[in-house]
Enzyme design. Structure first.
Site, PDB file in Angstrom:
ATOM      1  N   HIS A 114       0.859  -1.199   0.000  1.00  0.00           N
ATOM      2  CA  HIS A 114       0.000   0.000   0.000  1.00  0.00           C
ATOM      3  C   HIS A 114       0.884   1.233   0.000  1.00  0.00           C
ATOM      4  O   HIS A 114       2.026   1.193   0.472  1.00  0.00           O
ATOM      5  CB  HIS A 114      -0.886   0.010   1.262  1.00  0.00           C
ATOM      6  CG  HIS A 114      -1.792  -1.170   1.357  1.00  0.00           C
ATOM      7  ND1 HIS A 114      -3.030  -1.214   0.752  1.00  0.00           N
ATOM      8  CD2 HIS A 114      -1.635  -2.372   1.963  1.00  0.00           C
ATOM      9  CE1 HIS A 114      -3.588  -2.388   0.993  1.00  0.00           C
ATOM     10  NE2 HIS A 114      -2.767  -3.111   1.725  1.00  0.00           N
ATOM     11  N   GLY A 141       9.948 -22.440   8.474  1.00  0.00           N
ATOM     12  CA  GLY A 141       8.667 -22.072   9.076  1.00  0.00           C
ATOM     13  C   GLY A 141       8.619 -20.609   9.509  1.00  0.00           C
ATOM     14  O   GLY A 141       9.600 -20.068  10.018  1.00  0.00           O
ATOM     15  N   SER A 159      14.077 -20.260   9.333  1.00  0.00           N
ATOM     16  CA  SER A 159      12.792 -20.043  10.003  1.00  0.00           C
ATOM     17  C   SER A 159      12.726 -18.615  10.543  1.00  0.00           C
ATOM     18  O   SER A 159      13.721 -18.080  11.035  1.00  0.00           O
ATOM     19  CB  SER A 159      12.616 -21.052  11.138  1.00  0.00           C
ATOM     20  OG  SER A 159      13.749 -21.022  11.982  1.00  0.00           O
ATOM     21  N   THR A 164      13.539  -9.054   2.651  1.00  0.00           N
ATOM     22  CA  THR A 164      13.154  -7.743   2.104  1.00  0.00           C
ATOM     23  C   THR A 164      13.909  -7.413   0.815  1.00  0.00           C
ATOM     24  O   THR A 164      13.553  -6.472   0.133  1.00  0.00           O
ATOM     25  CB  THR A 164      13.458  -6.627   3.132  1.00  0.00           C
ATOM     26  OG1 THR A 164      14.864  -6.641   3.418  1.00  0.00           O
ATOM     27  CG2 THR A 164      12.680  -6.835   4.425  1.00  0.00           C
ATOM     28  N   LYS A 182      25.177 -18.204   5.459  1.00  0.00           N
ATOM     29  CA  LYS A 182      26.271 -19.040   4.944  1.00  0.00           C
ATOM     30  C   LYS A 182      26.071 -19.343   3.466  1.00  0.00           C
ATOM     31  O   LYS A 182      24.961 -19.216   2.942  1.00  0.00           O
ATOM     32  CB  LYS A 182      26.442 -20.319   5.767  1.00  0.00           C
ATOM     33  CG  LYS A 182      25.230 -21.213   5.899  1.00  0.00           C
ATOM     34  CD  LYS A 182      25.604 -22.597   6.446  1.00  0.00           C
ATOM     35  CE  LYS A 182      25.637 -22.625   7.967  1.00  0.00           C
ATOM     36  NZ  LYS A 182      25.648 -24.019   8.494  1.00  0.00           N
TER      37      LYS A 182
END
Ligand SMILES: CC(=O)SCCNC(=O)CCNC(=O)[C@H](O)C(C)(C)COP(=O)(O)OP(=O)(O)OC[C@H]1O[C@@H](n2cnc3c(N)ncnc32)[C@H](O)[C@@H]1OP(=O)(O)O
Length: 186
Positions: A114, A141, A159, A164, A182
């Site tokens: 948005h 996860g 996890s 970004t 790594k």
């Protein structure tokens, strides 16, 4: 002149209240609801529903319920795709996976975004950016993949990572914001 759907898929500002888009989302919700109500014994029905919901799939696809999609038809997965429980894909723009991709539980993939300016955001218009994954990607996860990210081949996303920025080939990334942890020798 472009339709609202064409603007949406092109990553331009669009109106989500457009009737064609509302109908597409209603259809996705219908198929998702049917999918989430299936039993573990109904493997063939699950595969059939996923092939109807998604833009394209390989022969082997498995997603543990519950699943959530905005459109479904904007998500394209390669051969041998597996997603563990509670996968959420906001596929306002296209989401593309290569072959042999595997998602841990509660992975969230967001193409939707948005405007930052409140007046523009309150106008109700919004936009999205496509997300792409290469081959052999394992997403741990609870990871979140932000709009516009391109992930390379042979990547592990740890996890809880918040991804970004683009991820190169052959690395493990983790953290918030995700950084390379790594290299993977392939
Ligand atoms: C398809 C499915 O259903 S999968 C089932 C769900 N399972 C998961 O989601 C588990 C995901 N696994 C992970 O996140 C693992 O930590 C992996 C695979 C990313 C890394 O495992 P390893 O290679 O063994 O890494 P290792 O434990 O050696 O850690 C390396 C470094 O990364 C850090 N690290 C490990 N995991 C994470 C994480 N999730 N977030 C941030 N940093 C992490 C470690 O603290 C360590 O840092 P240090 O070098 O400063 O000490």
């Amino acid at each position: 002149m472009k339709t609202e759907k064409e603007k949406m898929l092109a990553g331009e500002m669009y109106n989500p209240s457009n009737p064609e888009l509302m109908k597409d989302r209603e259809n996705a919700r219908r198929l998702v609801r049917m999918y989430n109500q299936t039993a573990d014994t109904e493997g063939d029905k699950r595969t059939k529903l996923l092939k109807e919901l998604l833009g394209s799939t390989g022969e082997h696809i498995k997603m543990e319920p519950n699943i959530r999609f905005d459109y479904g038809c904007n998500t394209y997965v390669g051969e041998n795709f597996f997603a563990n429980f509670d996968c959420t894909i906001l596929d306002v723009c296209e989401v593309r996976f290569g072959d042999n991709c595997m998602l841990g539980p509660s992975v969230q993939i967001y193409t939707a975004t948005h405007p930052l300016h409140p007046a523009e955001r309150n106008s109700g218009k919004e936009y999205a950016k496509p997300i792409t994954f290469g081959d052999n990607v394992w997403i741990g996860g609870g990871a979140i993949i932000n709009p516009g990210v391109v992930v390379g081949n042979n990547v592990v996303i740890a996890s809880g990572a918040v991804v970004t920025k683009n991820v190169p080939d052959n690395v493990v990334v983790g953290g918030n914001p995700a950084k390379v942890i790594k290299q993977i020798e392939v």
